[in-house]
Design an enzyme around this catalytic site. Sequence first.
Site, PDB file in Angstrom:
ATOM      1  N   GLU A  76      61.697 -28.703  60.961  1.00  0.00           N
ATOM      2  CA  GLU A  76      62.947 -29.234  60.398  1.00  0.00           C
ATOM      3  C   GLU A  76      63.315 -30.599  60.951  1.00  0.00           C
ATOM      4  O   GLU A  76      64.135 -31.294  60.368  1.00  0.00           O
ATOM      5  CB  GLU A  76      64.102 -28.239  60.649  1.00  0.00           C
ATOM      6  CG  GLU A  76      64.578 -28.072  62.087  1.00  0.00           C
ATOM      7  CD  GLU A  76      63.705 -27.119  62.921  1.00  0.00           C
ATOM      8  OE1 GLU A  76      62.561 -26.841  62.521  1.00  0.00           O
ATOM      9  OE2 GLU A  76      64.184 -26.676  63.990  1.00  0.00           O
ATOM     10  N   HIS A 126      58.918 -27.610  65.555  1.00  0.00           N
ATOM     11  CA  HIS A 126      60.129 -27.633  64.714  1.00  0.00           C
ATOM     12  C   HIS A 126      59.864 -28.411  63.421  1.00  0.00           C
ATOM     13  O   HIS A 126      59.996 -29.636  63.410  1.00  0.00           O
ATOM     14  CB  HIS A 126      61.282 -28.296  65.473  1.00  0.00           C
ATOM     15  CG  HIS A 126      61.846 -27.424  66.543  1.00  0.00           C
ATOM     16  ND1 HIS A 126      62.862 -26.524  66.315  1.00  0.00           N
ATOM     17  CD2 HIS A 126      61.516 -27.300  67.850  1.00  0.00           C
ATOM     18  CE1 HIS A 126      63.147 -25.887  67.427  1.00  0.00           C
ATOM     19  NE2 HIS A 126      62.334 -26.331  68.383  1.00  0.00           N
ATOM     20  N   CYS A 166      59.855 -21.683  66.438  1.00  0.00           N
ATOM     21  CA  CYS A 166      60.068 -21.823  67.882  1.00  0.00           C
ATOM     22  C   CYS A 166      60.450 -20.466  68.491  1.00  0.00           C
ATOM     23  O   CYS A 166      59.639 -19.563  68.512  1.00  0.00           O
ATOM     24  CB  CYS A 166      61.093 -22.915  68.157  1.00  0.00           C
ATOM     25  SG  CYS A 166      61.033 -23.423  69.862  1.00  0.00           S
TER      26      CYS A 166
END
Length: 558
Positions: free
Chosen positions: A191, A189, A101
């Site tokens: 994660e 993202h 990001c």
Amino acid sequence: MLGPQKKRNFVGASIAKPLINLMQQKVIILDFGSQTTQLIARRLRELDTFCEILPYNKFPKDDPSVIGVILAGSPLSVYDKDAFRVDLNQFRGRMPVLGICYGAQFISHELGGNVEPAPSREYGRANLESVDTGNPLFQGFTKGSQVWMSHGDTITALPQGFHAIAGTDHVKYAAFAADNEPIWGVQFHPEVFHSVQGTLLLKNFVVDICGGRQDWSAANYIETTISELRAQIGSDRVILGLSGGVDSSVAAVLLHKAIGNQLTCIFVDHGMLRKNEFTDVMHDYECLGLNVIGVDASEKFLGDLEGITDPEQKRKIIGRDFVEVFNAEARKITDAKWLAQGTIYPDRIESLNITGKVIKSHHNVGGLPEEMHLSLCEPLQWLFKDEVRRVGRELGMPEHLITRHPFPGPGLAVRILGAITREKVRVLQEADDIYIRALRNYKVELSGEEARRVLAAGVPAHLENGKVEVSLYDQVWQAGTILLSEVRSVGVMGDERTYDNPVALRAVTSTDAMTADWAHLPYDFLAKVSNDIINKVKGVNRVCYDISSKPPATIEWE
Ligand code: XMP
């Protein structure tokens, strides 16, 4: 007992050498202030690889154990004048680099690409309509893979020598790679849970590209830590403050395994624990073979809190009293050399303070007497909460101690709005006990994304035919009851008018308590709990359910 950060405040304790072999190879995650930075680290730990989060300007230049670097997200824009910047030459060309990001936009911006505000904020689920599965970062990916976007800026041109390796319908450069050097960037993202193949991407980076070993496990951690604790502590005596919570309990059991009865634990009852908690937890600790001194100091705490209504003042009084009571006990152990604490990794991460504001002071322990000259021992200092739980399970601790919800150090004091009395504590304990028991007894069947989410969070459940059965208690991060003792409302019980207090029920889902959503508990569950509380708890005639998320609310009411 001891909240995050305050654990570092002990003035009478010096910090001992870190309990880990720092040559363990690791990936460094540079923090630019995003809420999801810790999630990246948790995902890497789930892959049994070791990593460390450091502020963006603290890259350890001369550490040979660093095998790769991840530049994480940020609430800022790369072209903000106050944007956090990092000198890429510290690691460029020496190890693989992945920007996520803001990290990806920063790399692009620094190396001559172009980043601009997106016409509309790119937020939520998206699908990688084009993806170069020949690139090592996307090995094993499927076309159309769902990812999670959350950015206000977007890359509109890549630097020279870079090319796109994935795109969505709206984002041309969802991911990029350098032609001739190990640099990658993703604007989504990986994660977060909603990036379905996100963990695969992180594995591709850390294991295949950086060459990280997957040797970070609870069993290894226990073995290494026990031998390091023995070497460090020798035949010295250690004191540890227990709170009934997961962290201090696991720290105690780990230490006990290493040094046996050289460890003395102190558990203070400030009179505002949950119903029967002091006796139940003391019993658990004794069954675990721990040497525990239980101190009932409820008279002192409740006496000092009499008439106090200000939340910050309540916390300060509890913090001060706690230090006094703990120190009085600790002083009796005259030959103690160490103070052990259940500090965990998120407590130690030097988080970037973007706003510079303190919302609530959590941290209620001031310091130990200087003359005690204790050294600090923190056997869980590298672990995330879910890892602490894994270590606890591996140590054979009972499941109810391991899955216990977080509970604030000041206890029910911050869940009784207004002045605290023994009677209010009793009323709240009764209502809370009904609520918590009901959460434990109500089972729900989950499938799909929800099932994946609870399993990923380490909830003890088995997947059968794509479904898991869990209790509502295990499905939520934290739950509790709040007594609105300064509010009274009219009700009717049988033929009688009542004029009593309401309670609010709170349950949130979260991964780290930094942000939280109110849990969508089933209506039939809420209806039954409300009925039970009003019928059984004298003094309560109304039950509300708190539907505020954090932010803007906080988890606790005070
Ligand atoms: P808030 O209310 O700030 O809480 O959203 C975030 C998490 O911290 C816990 N909490 C505390 N823990 N001492 C602690 O040990 C405290 O003074 C304290 N205050 C809040 C809260 O229960 C939640 O898990």
